[in-house]
Design an enzyme around this catalytic site. Structure first.
Site, mmCIF file in Angstrom:
data_model
loop_
_atom_site.group_PDB
_atom_site.id
_atom_site.type_symbol
_atom_site.label_atom_id
_atom_site.label_comp_id
_atom_site.label_asym_id
_atom_site.label_seq_id
_atom_site.Cartn_x
_atom_site.Cartn_y
_atom_site.Cartn_z
ATOM 1 N N TYR A 156 0.918 -1.272 -0.134
ATOM 2 C CA TYR A 156 0.037 0.142 -0.138
ATOM 3 C C TYR A 156 0.810 1.387 -0.044
ATOM 4 O O TYR A 156 0.575 2.106 -0.928
ATOM 5 C CB TYR A 156 -0.981 0.010 1.251
ATOM 6 C CG TYR A 156 -1.806 1.229 1.172
ATOM 7 C CD1 TYR A 156 -2.901 1.244 0.513
ATOM 8 C CD2 TYR A 156 -1.642 2.259 2.341
ATOM 9 C CE1 TYR A 156 -3.799 2.309 0.637
ATOM 10 C CE2 TYR A 156 -2.297 3.469 2.156
ATOM 11 C CZ TYR A 156 -3.436 3.396 1.493
ATOM 12 O OH TYR A 156 -4.318 4.497 1.234
ATOM 13 N N LYS A 160 1.220 4.121 -2.979
ATOM 14 C CA LYS A 160 0.643 5.629 -2.677
ATOM 15 C C LYS A 160 2.073 6.551 -3.220
ATOM 16 O O LYS A 160 1.808 7.623 -3.586
ATOM 17 C CB LYS A 160 0.290 5.697 -1.372
ATOM 18 C CG LYS A 160 -1.083 5.266 -1.032
ATOM 19 C CD LYS A 160 -2.107 5.538 -2.115
ATOM 20 C CE LYS A 160 -3.406 5.060 -1.937
ATOM 21 N NZ LYS A 160 -4.515 5.866 -2.768
#
Length: 231
Positions: A156, A160
């Protein structure tokens, strides 16, 4: 009237962003993968639902064609759809796990932006907002005072970080389009079992701010609700 298309808008940050922008007199198009949930959200909001799976070329092309036929153009694109991915420890993360996260969080933004850019360029002041995260910031994840430094989520966070860099590169590539990234911050959503200290309204502050900039607004920036974020 400003026309705004939001991916992943049937719940959480996407839904609240849609609600607030409708309050701000935007015409909002609610994009969601699940037709039932998407239509239900749009009905409550008073918006138009458009089915879109950001991992599927045909679905994205059909969504863009739908908007082209009905609205003809959009002014704001908010790339909000995202997944957290596996909670497995780093030594159990597989290539398939990585592909699944990046396919939504990064490739999905490329796919949707490519399809909707011609519609954006029909606007006098086109705007793109990519929903990124402080968890993808080197500065935040190395600052012991910040919650981001205490979370280990390799896929994750990496995705990002890629979203933020993609944002800056798009901004440099397209001087005619304002392209910015928003960090919602630690917000109570499904991602964290609603454990975040911020309300979903607070979590959408930066998104809404960047979605409502004027023609003289910033581009290539990364912001949270308090201002510019360090990368």
């Amino acid at each position: 009237m400003t026309t705004t298309f939001i991916t992943g808008a049937n719940k959480s940050l996407g839904y609240e962003t849609a609600r607030r922008l409708i309050e701000a007199c935007h015409t909002v198009l609610v994009g969601a993968r699940d037709p039932e949930r998407g239509q239900a959200a749009a009905d409550v909001l008073g918006a138009r639902f458009i089915q879109i799976d950001v991992t599927d070329d045909a679905s994205v092309a059909a969504a863009a064609a739908d908007v082209a036929a009905r609205e003809g153009a959009i002014d704001v694109l908010i790339n909000n759809a995202g997944v957290f991915g596996t909670h497995n420890p780093a030594d159990r993360i597989t290539a398939a796990d990585a592909s699944a996260v990046f396919e939504v969080n990064v490739v999905g933004i490329v796919r949707v932006t490519h399809a909707f850019l011609p519609l954006l360029r029909k606007s006098a002041s086109p705007v793109i907002v990519n929903v990124s995260s402080g968890m993808g910031s080197f500065a935040a994840t190395h600052d012991a005072a910040r919650v981001e430094s205490r979370v280990i989520a390799p896929l994750y966070t990496a995705s990002k970080a890629a979203v933020t860099m993609l944002t800056t590169q798009y901004a440099k590539s397209w001087p005619d389009v304002k392209v910015n990234a928003a960090d919602p911050g630690y917000t109570a959503t499904d991602f964290n079992g609603h454990s975040g200290p911020q309300t979903v309204t607070e979590g959408t502050d930066a998104i809404v701010e960047l979605a409502t900039i004027g023609a003289d607004g910033p581009t290539g920036t990364f912001r949270d609700r308090h201002g510019a974020m360090a990368w």
